[in-house]
Design an enzyme around this catalytic site. Structure first.
Site, short mmCIF file in Angstrom:
data_model
loop_
_atom_site.label_atom_id
_atom_site.label_comp_id
_atom_site.label_asym_id
_atom_site.label_seq_id
_atom_site.Cartn_x
_atom_site.Cartn_y
_atom_site.Cartn_z
N HIS A 169 6.96 8.72 -17.13
CA HIS A 169 6.31 8.89 -15.83
C HIS A 169 7.31 9.42 -14.80
CE1 HIS A 169 3.51 5.36 -17.10
NE2 HIS A 169 2.78 6.46 -17.13
N LYS A 214 -8.94 -0.49 -19.26
CA LYS A 214 -7.67 -0.97 -19.80
C LYS A 214 -7.35 -2.39 -19.35
CE LYS A 214 -5.37 3.51 -20.28
NZ LYS A 214 -4.27 4.35 -19.79
N ARG A 266 1.34 14.97 -23.09
CA ARG A 266 2.29 14.65 -24.15
C ARG A 266 2.01 15.46 -25.41
NH1 ARG A 266 1.11 8.42 -23.16
NH2 ARG A 266 -0.89 9.44 -23.07
N SER A 291 2.62 3.58 -21.82
CA SER A 291 2.78 2.20 -21.34
C SER A 291 2.19 1.21 -22.32
CB SER A 291 2.09 2.04 -19.98
OG SER A 291 2.70 2.86 -19.02
O1 PNS Z 1 -2.68 6.17 -16.54
P1 PNS Z 1 -4.15 6.36 -16.76
O2 PNS Z 1 -4.79 5.05 -17.17
O3 PNS Z 1 -4.45 7.47 -17.71
O4 PNS Z 1 -4.75 6.76 -15.34
C1 PNS Z 1 -6.10 7.05 -15.23
C2 PNS Z 1 -6.50 7.27 -13.74
C3 PNS Z 1 -6.27 5.99 -12.94
C4 PNS Z 1 -5.68 8.39 -13.17
C5 PNS Z 1 -8.00 7.64 -13.81
O5 PNS Z 1 -8.71 6.64 -14.50
C6 PNS Z 1 -8.58 7.86 -12.43
O6 PNS Z 1 -8.39 8.90 -11.83
N1 PNS Z 1 -9.30 6.83 -11.92
C7 PNS Z 1 -9.90 6.83 -10.62
C8 PNS Z 1 -11.43 6.87 -10.70
C9 PNS Z 1 -11.92 8.30 -10.83
O7 PNS Z 1 -11.70 9.15 -9.99
N2 PNS Z 1 -12.62 8.54 -11.96
C10 PNS Z 1 -13.15 9.84 -12.29
C11 PNS Z 1 -12.14 10.66 -13.09
S1 PNS Z 1 -12.75 12.25 -13.49
#
Ligand code: PNS
Length: 164
Positions: free
Chosen positions: A20, A44, A93, A130
């Protein structure tokens, strides 16, 4: 005068890893300001609270002058609109990341006028996640090279207090 170029690095960061930090550092070289945004991914399980994750990220990013850390709930696109953010930066990745990331990028672009920028993960971090760091640490594996020292200490401390 040119408009400030602002990007967000969103994620769960449970906890922040060296992978990150690499992406945030590289984003900080491309944009005037980078906001690292700790979001809630409902699918998660969490080890650290959002406040703890934010605190660890602040420590990890303390050396980057144009980076700040914040939390958000709700839609990422709403957070972007509220903070004058034009771009979402995501690390890729492997090809396996691409399908879901492309889908989210296109969904976010359909919701608002925001661009997604994919940054290829540095090869030394391409296996890093993570969730795997937590699993390996839980079973006593050595993850000290994969996360900052203070995160390693927090992980060890938190896992030693878990009932299972
Ligand atoms: O590290 P992660 O778990 O891959 O992060 C995912 C995250 C938090 C970036 C994603 O779930 C997110 O953007 N959540 C906010 C809600 C949202 O906007 N959802 C629609 C995504 S298209």
């Amino acid at each position: 005068m040119r408009e400030m170029r602002r990007a967000v690095c969103p994620g769960s960061f449970d906890p922040v890893t060296n992978g990150h930090i690499d992406i945030v550092q590289r984003a900080s070289a491309l944009f005037d300001e980078v906001v690292v945004a700790v979001g809630v991914n409902k699918s998660k399980n969490r080890l650290f609270t959002p406040e703890e994750r934010i605190e660890m990220l602040r420590e990890a990013c303390a050396g980057f002058e144009n980076v700040r850390v914040d939390g958000f709930t709700g839609l990422l696109t709403d957070f972007c609109a509220q903070n004058g953010i034009q771009a979402i930066v995501k690390g890729l990745r492997a090809v396996s990341d691409f399908d879901y990331e492309l889908q989210m990028a296109q969904m976010n672009a359909s919701l608002t006028d925001v661009e997604t920028v994919f940054v290829p993960t540095s090869p030394e971090y391409s296996f890093l996640a993570s969730s795997l760091v937590k699993e390996v640490a839980m079973f006593g594996g050595d993850v000290s090279a994969l996360v900052p020292d203070f995160v390693h200490r927090a992980l060890t401390e938190r896992l030693s207090r878990r009932p299972d």
